[in-house]
Design a protein around this motif. Structure first.
Motif, PDB file in Angstrom:
ATOM      1  N   THR A  58      -6.045  13.659   1.526  1.00 32.38           N
ATOM      2  CA  THR A  58      -7.038  14.731   1.554  1.00 32.38           C
ATOM      3  C   THR A  58      -7.830  14.673   2.861  1.00 32.38           C
ATOM      4  O   THR A  58      -8.539  13.710   3.128  1.00 32.38           O
ATOM      5  N   GLY A  59      -7.678  15.684   3.679  1.00 31.70           N
ATOM      6  CA  GLY A  59      -8.465  15.795   4.903  1.00 31.70           C
ATOM      7  C   GLY A  59      -7.872  15.101   6.110  1.00 31.70           C
ATOM      8  O   GLY A  59      -8.304  15.348   7.233  1.00 31.70           O
ATOM      9  N   THR A  60      -6.894  14.221   5.934  1.00 28.59           N
ATOM     10  CA  THR A  60      -6.323  13.530   7.093  1.00 28.59           C
ATOM     11  C   THR A  60      -4.898  13.102   6.795  1.00 28.59           C
ATOM     12  O   THR A  60      -4.594  12.663   5.679  1.00 28.59           O
ATOM     13  N   ALA A  61      -4.029  13.249   7.791  1.00 32.52           N
ATOM     14  CA  ALA A  61      -2.632  12.859   7.618  1.00 32.52           C
ATOM     15  C   ALA A  61      -2.500  11.340   7.647  1.00 32.52           C
ATOM     16  O   ALA A  61      -3.336  10.636   8.211  1.00 32.52           O
ATOM     17  N   LYS A  62      -1.461  10.847   7.018  1.00 33.90           N
ATOM     18  CA  LYS A  62      -1.159   9.422   7.004  1.00 33.90           C
ATOM     19  C   LYS A  62       0.338   9.249   7.241  1.00 33.90           C
ATOM     20  O   LYS A  62       1.144  10.108   6.888  1.00 33.90           O
ATOM     21  N   THR A  63       0.710   8.124   7.814  1.00 30.18           N
ATOM     22  CA  THR A  63       2.121   7.810   7.949  1.00 30.18           C
ATOM     23  C   THR A  63       2.631   7.194   6.648  1.00 30.18           C
ATOM     24  O   THR A  63       1.844   6.765   5.793  1.00 30.18           O
ATOM     25  N   ARG A  64       3.951   7.148   6.539  1.00 25.81           N
ATOM     26  CA  ARG A  64       4.535   6.516   5.345  1.00 25.81           C
ATOM     27  C   ARG A  64       4.106   5.060   5.261  1.00 25.81           C
ATOM     28  O   ARG A  64       3.783   4.565   4.177  1.00 25.81           O
ATOM     29  N   ARG A  65       4.103   4.362   6.398  1.00 25.94           N
ATOM     30  CA  ARG A  65       3.717   2.946   6.386  1.00 25.94           C
ATOM     31  C   ARG A  65       2.292   2.775   5.867  1.00 25.94           C
ATOM     32  O   ARG A  65       2.017   1.858   5.086  1.00 25.94           O
ATOM     33  N   GLN A  66       1.373   3.623   6.309  1.00 21.77           N
ATOM     34  CA  GLN A  66      -0.010   3.512   5.857  1.00 21.77           C
ATOM     35  C   GLN A  66      -0.110   3.684   4.344  1.00 21.77           C
ATOM     36  O   GLN A  66      -0.857   2.964   3.672  1.00 21.77           O
ATOM     37  N   LEU A  67       0.643   4.646   3.808  1.00 23.15           N
ATOM     38  CA  LEU A  67       0.600   4.871   2.361  1.00 23.15           C
ATOM     39  C   LEU A  67       1.294   3.739   1.609  1.00 23.15           C
ATOM     40  O   LEU A  67       0.843   3.347   0.521  1.00 23.15           O
ATOM     41  N   GLU A  68       2.368   3.198   2.170  1.00 21.49           N
ATOM     42  CA  GLU A  68       3.021   2.040   1.556  1.00 21.49           C
ATOM     43  C   GLU A  68       2.042   0.876   1.418  1.00 21.49           C
ATOM     44  O   GLU A  68       1.974   0.212   0.373  1.00 21.49           O
ATOM     45  N   GLU A  69       1.300   0.619   2.493  1.00 15.80           N
ATOM     46  CA  GLU A  69       0.345  -0.485   2.470  1.00 15.80           C
ATOM     47  C   GLU A  69      -0.770  -0.228   1.464  1.00 15.80           C
ATOM     48  O   GLU A  69      -1.232  -1.147   0.775  1.00 15.80           O
ATOM     49  N   LEU A  70      -1.218   1.037   1.387  1.00 10.39           N
ATOM     50  CA  LEU A  70      -2.261   1.387   0.421  1.00 10.39           C
ATOM     51  C   LEU A  70      -1.765   1.163  -1.008  1.00 10.39           C
ATOM     52  O   LEU A  70      -2.469   0.580  -1.845  1.00 10.39           O
ATOM     53  N   LEU A  71      -0.556   1.617  -1.315  1.00 15.08           N
ATOM     54  CA  LEU A  71      -0.014   1.454  -2.669  1.00 15.08           C
ATOM     55  C   LEU A  71       0.199  -0.018  -3.004  1.00 15.08           C
ATOM     56  O   LEU A  71       0.008  -0.426  -4.152  1.00 15.08           O
ATOM     57  N   ALA A  72       0.597  -0.802  -2.015  1.00 15.81           N
ATOM     58  CA  ALA A  72       0.758  -2.236  -2.259  1.00 15.81           C
ATOM     59  C   ALA A  72      -0.579  -2.877  -2.609  1.00 15.81           C
ATOM     60  O   ALA A  72      -0.655  -3.734  -3.506  1.00 15.81           O
ATOM     61  N   ARG A  73      -1.654  -2.470  -1.912  1.00 16.88           N
ATOM     62  CA  ARG A  73      -2.981  -3.022  -2.226  1.00 16.88           C
ATOM     63  C   ARG A  73      -3.427  -2.620  -3.634  1.00 16.88           C
ATOM     64  O   ARG A  73      -4.178  -3.349  -4.283  1.00 16.88           O
TER      65      ARG A  73
END
Length: 216
Positions: A58-73
Motif C-alpha cells: 500500500t503506497g509503495t512498491a516492493k521487490t519480491r525479495r523484500q516481501l519474501e523477507e517480510l513473510l519470513a519474519r
C-alpha cells in the motif's frame, strides 16, 4: 432457532476474526496484532500472506525479495509464501523490473547517485542483475557528469571560507559517497574550484584601475 441479529449461532464470517480487545477494553495493541497474525498464519497461511503483502504494498512498491523477507519474519511457511508471491507476480503486483526503473529514475534525479551506487542499492533490495542493468541503461554518461556537476555546484559556494585544498578534499569525498570514481570526480571538482576561485580574484583590468588612483 437462534436470533440472527443477536447472539445466536452466527459469528463473524469464516476466515475473518474480530479485533481483539486489550485488557483495559480498548483497541488491540502491537502484541495483540502480532498474536493475531501468528494465529492467522497457522489457520490459513496463504490468506495471511496475502494480507501481509497487500498491506506492505500500500503506497509503495516492493521487490519480491523484500516481501519474501517480510513473510519470513512473520513466520509464513515457505510454500505458502512462494505461492502468494508467484500469484502477485502474475497479476503485476510484484514487478522487479518496473521497481528498478522507478528507483533509478527517482534516486538519480533526487540524490544524484552514480550508476555504481544505484546498482548497489538495487542489489540490496533483491533486484537481479538483468533487471538492474536494464534500468541502469537509462542513465547515460552525460547524465552522470551533469548530476556530479549539480552536486558540486550546490556545495562549492559553502566552502569559500576554507582553503582550496580543504574544499577539494571535501568535494571529492562527497562525490565518492555518491558512487563516483576518482577520475570523473577530480575533473568536476577542479572545474568548479577553478571557476569559484577565479571569481574571487581581481581581473587585470580591475588591477590597472586600482593602480591608476596612485598615478599622477
Amino acid at each position: 432457532m437462534g436470533n440472527r441479529l443477536g447472539g445466536g449461532g452466527f459469528g463473524p464470517p469464516r476466515g475473518r476474526r474480530r479485533a481483539a480487545a486489550s485488557p483495559e477494553g480498548g483497541a488491540a495493541g502491537p502484541a495483540d496484532d502480532a498474536s493475531s497474525e501468528a494465529a492467522a498464519a497457522l489457520d490459513d497461511p496463504e490468506a495471511a500472506a496475502r494480507d501481509i503483502c497487500l498491506r506492505a504494498l500500500t503506497g509503495t512498491a516492493k521487490t519480491r525479495r523484500q516481501l519474501e523477507e517480510l513473510l519470513a519474519r512473520k513466520e509464513i511457511p515457505d510454500d505458502a509464501a512462494a505461492a502468494v508471491l508467484d500469484r502477485f507476480g502474475e497479476v503485476g503486483l510484484i514487478d522487479d523490473a518496473a521497481f528498478a526503473r522507478a528507483w533509478v529514475d527517482s534516486r538519480q534525479a533526487s540524490r544524484g547517485l552514480s550508476r555504481r551506487a544505484l546498482k548497489s542499492e538495487l542489489r540490496a533490495k533483491g533486484v537481479d542483475c538483468e533487471d538492474a542493468d536494464q534500468a541502469l541503461a537509462l542513465v547515460g554518461d552525460q547524465d552522470e557528469w551533469d548530476a556530479a556537476r549539480r552536486l558540486v555546484a550546490r556545495r562549492v559556494s559553502g566552502l569559500r571560507r576554507v582553503d582550496r585544498e580543504t574544499a577539494h578534499r571535501r568535494l571529492l569525498g562527497m562525490l565518492a559517497r555518491k558512487g563516483y570514481g576518482s577520475g570523473l570526480a577530480g575533473i568536476v571538482v577542479r572545474e568548479a574550484l577553478d571557476a569559484e576561485w577565479e571569481a574571487d580574484e581581481p581581473s587585470a583590468a580591475d588591477t590597472d584601475q586600482g593602480l591608476d588612483a596612485f598615478l599622477p
